[in-house]
Scaffold this motif. Structure first.
Motif, short mmCIF file in Angstrom:
data_model
loop_
_atom_site.label_atom_id
_atom_site.label_comp_id
_atom_site.label_asym_id
_atom_site.label_seq_id
_atom_site.Cartn_x
_atom_site.Cartn_y
_atom_site.Cartn_z
N ASP A 187 6.98 2.82 19.14
CA ASP A 187 5.59 1.97 19.74
C ASP A 187 4.76 3.16 20.55
OD1 ASP A 187 7.80 2.32 21.53
OD2 ASP A 187 6.66 0.87 22.92
N ILE A 188 5.50 4.24 20.88
CA ILE A 188 4.54 5.22 21.87
C ILE A 188 4.22 6.50 20.90
CG2 ILE A 188 4.75 6.97 23.54
CD1 ILE A 188 6.98 5.27 24.85
N CYS A 189 5.00 6.50 19.66
CA CYS A 189 4.69 7.60 18.92
C CYS A 189 3.49 7.85 18.14
CB CYS A 189 5.73 7.71 17.58
SG CYS A 189 5.43 8.77 16.13
N VAL A 190 2.56 9.01 18.21
CA VAL A 190 1.29 9.19 17.86
C VAL A 190 1.31 9.71 16.25
CG1 VAL A 190 0.17 8.92 19.80
CG2 VAL A 190 0.98 11.24 19.00
N SER A 191 2.71 9.86 15.70
CA SER A 191 2.82 10.56 14.34
C SER A 191 2.02 11.88 14.23
CB SER A 191 2.19 9.50 13.15
OG SER A 191 2.95 8.13 13.27
N CYS A 192 2.29 12.70 15.07
CA CYS A 192 1.57 14.19 15.04
C CYS A 192 2.50 14.90 14.37
CB CYS A 192 1.47 14.69 16.42
SG CYS A 192 3.04 14.93 17.35
N GLY A 193 3.68 14.68 14.26
CA GLY A 193 4.69 15.29 13.44
C GLY A 193 5.16 16.94 14.10
N HIS A 227 0.83 -1.22 -0.05
CA HIS A 227 -0.07 0.06 0.01
C HIS A 227 0.93 1.25 -0.05
CE1 HIS A 227 -3.14 2.92 0.90
NE2 HIS A 227 -2.46 3.39 2.17
N LYS A 228 0.63 2.18 -0.96
CA LYS A 228 1.32 3.37 -0.87
C LYS A 228 0.30 4.56 -0.22
CE LYS A 228 4.25 6.33 -4.00
NZ LYS A 228 3.99 7.29 -3.16
N PRO A 229 0.82 4.99 0.95
CA PRO A 229 -0.11 6.18 1.40
C PRO A 229 0.07 7.47 0.46
CG PRO A 229 1.49 5.31 3.01
CD PRO A 229 2.07 4.76 1.45
N TYR A 230 -0.82 8.47 1.00
CA TYR A 230 -0.75 9.59 0.15
C TYR A 230 0.46 10.28 0.78
CZ TYR A 230 -5.73 8.75 -0.75
OH TYR A 230 -6.99 8.41 -1.37
N GLU A 231 0.65 11.41 -0.37
CA GLU A 231 1.95 12.09 -0.27
C GLU A 231 2.06 12.63 1.09
OE1 GLU A 231 4.08 15.84 -2.54
OE2 GLU A 231 2.35 14.80 -3.61
N ARG A 232 1.29 13.07 1.71
CA ARG A 232 1.47 13.95 2.85
C ARG A 232 1.13 12.87 4.13
NH1 ARG A 232 -1.48 19.58 2.92
NH2 ARG A 232 -0.56 19.69 4.57
N PHE A 233 1.26 11.80 4.03
CA PHE A 233 0.72 10.88 5.29
C PHE A 233 1.91 11.08 6.05
CE2 PHE A 233 1.29 6.82 7.17
CZ PHE A 233 0.12 6.44 7.87
N ARG A 234 1.70 10.91 7.41
CA ARG A 234 2.70 11.06 8.61
C ARG A 234 2.85 9.61 9.08
NH1 ARG A 234 -0.29 15.64 10.62
NH2 ARG A 234 -1.22 14.29 12.12
N GLY A 235 3.97 9.09 8.95
CA GLY A 235 4.32 7.85 9.17
C GLY A 235 5.60 7.84 10.47
N ARG A 236 6.31 6.68 10.30
CA ARG A 236 7.32 6.42 11.37
C ARG A 236 8.50 7.58 11.32
NH1 ARG A 236 9.52 0.82 12.54
NH2 ARG A 236 7.87 0.20 11.01
N PRO A 237 8.43 8.31 12.39
CA PRO A 237 10.00 9.25 12.09
C PRO A 237 11.17 8.69 12.35
CG PRO A 237 8.59 9.44 14.40
CD PRO A 237 8.11 8.37 13.64
N TYR A 238 12.25 9.11 11.52
CA TYR A 238 13.37 8.90 11.69
C TYR A 238 14.32 10.02 11.97
CZ TYR A 238 12.54 4.33 9.48
OH TYR A 238 12.26 3.17 9.34
N PHE A 239 15.37 9.69 12.71
CA PHE A 239 16.78 10.55 13.02
C PHE A 239 17.59 10.87 11.88
CE2 PHE A 239 15.73 10.38 17.76
CZ PHE A 239 15.53 11.92 17.90
N TYR A 240 18.14 11.79 11.46
CA TYR A 240 19.20 11.56 10.40
C TYR A 240 20.48 12.43 11.07
CZ TYR A 240 15.90 10.38 7.29
OH TYR A 240 14.77 9.57 6.54
N GLN A 241 21.54 11.73 10.99
CA GLN A 241 22.70 11.78 11.92
C GLN A 241 23.26 13.39 11.31
OE1 GLN A 241 24.01 9.83 14.57
NE2 GLN A 241 25.49 11.20 14.95
N ASP A 242 23.13 13.19 10.16
CA ASP A 242 23.98 14.62 9.52
C ASP A 242 23.16 15.67 9.57
OD1 ASP A 242 26.04 13.00 8.51
OD2 ASP A 242 25.34 12.89 6.52
N GLY A 243 21.89 15.78 9.76
CA GLY A 243 20.72 16.78 9.83
C GLY A 243 20.72 17.12 11.26
N CYS A 244 20.90 16.53 12.36
CA CYS A 244 20.29 16.48 13.77
C CYS A 244 21.69 16.87 14.33
CB CYS A 244 20.24 15.21 14.67
SG CYS A 244 19.88 15.50 16.07
#
Ligand code: SF4
Ligand code: SF4
Length: 204
Positions: free
Chosen positions: A82-88, A30-47
């Motif tokens: 497991d706790i994240c509510v994908s609020c963004g 399944h491909k969600p819509y473009e603005r779908f909010r899913g699992r957040p990821y940290f990025y070592q270079d950006g953080c």
């Protein structure tokens, strides 16, 4: 018995000949819509390790721990999916806008323990070269120096940090928790925490 309205009848007939609204996930991806909010990821270079995302997370899904590892102090940031509510909120309030980004991943099913649903990154701290107290993550200091530009020269520690980063000043690494020689005039040429900076200015 209530008779169906014409509008509902029309909709029922239309549905008979149109494609189903639901899809065949998980049989088909399944491909969600473009603005779908899913699992957040940290990025070592950006953080840069500022932990603003942890402060704004309404579900307390992001934690940070500052710990001493040998001669280094490191901040470990962990996002618990497991706790994240994908609020963004973490992405919206990220200092650099590139440190944590929500993906479109929505499938959290796992055969592992739910506590394993997490991602961590580490950021090294700058410690006071006089008393060894952790001051700020290295990357965050670099980000501030870069943001301030010429205004960096108004802060002694930041200026020293900048000069070292471009190789114009010698590096001096302090151990966390250690207390070096007494504070005097020459101490002012070190990267210091606010307390030691204040003492060095008063004594010199
Ligand atoms: S998306 Fe919301 S709940 Fe999930 S980690 Fe970010 S701020 Fe917390
Ligand atoms: S840079 Fe962004 S992702 Fe990294 S700790 Fe700060 S707010 Fe969080």
């Amino acid at each position: 018995m209530r008779r169906p309205k014409v509008r509902e009848l029309k909709q029922a007939l239309k549905s008979l000949f149109s494609r189903p609204y639901t899809n065949n996930f998980p049989v088909k991806p399944h491909k969600p819509y473009e603005r779908f909010r899913g699992r957040p990821y940290f990025y070592q270079d950006g953080c840069v390790g500022c932990a603003a995302c942890a402060q704004v997370c309404p579900a307390n899904a992001i934690e940070f721990i500052d710990e001493i590892k040998g001669t280094l102090v490191k901040r470990r940031l962990t996002v618990h999916w497991d706790i994240c509510v994908s609020c963004g909120q973490c992405q919206a309030n990220c200092l650099t806008t590139k440190g944590i980004i929500l993906s479109q991943e929505f499938d959290y099913a796992t055969t592992e323990k739910r506590q394993e649903l997490k991602q961590s990154i580490e950021k090294e701290f700058i410690v006071c070269e006089c008393c060894g107290v952790p001051i700020i993550p290295y990357d965050q200091y670099a980000w501030v120096a870069n943001k301030l530009g010429p205004l960096t020269f108004s802060n002694a520690s930041l200026l020293l940090f900048y000069l070292r980063s471009i190789g114009l000043s010698l590096k001096e690494r302090a151990s966390p928790g250690s207390r070096s020689a007494t504070i005097n005039r020459s101490t002012r040429t070190k990267i210091l925490c606010p307390g030691c900076r204040r003492e060095a200015v008063i004594k010199s």
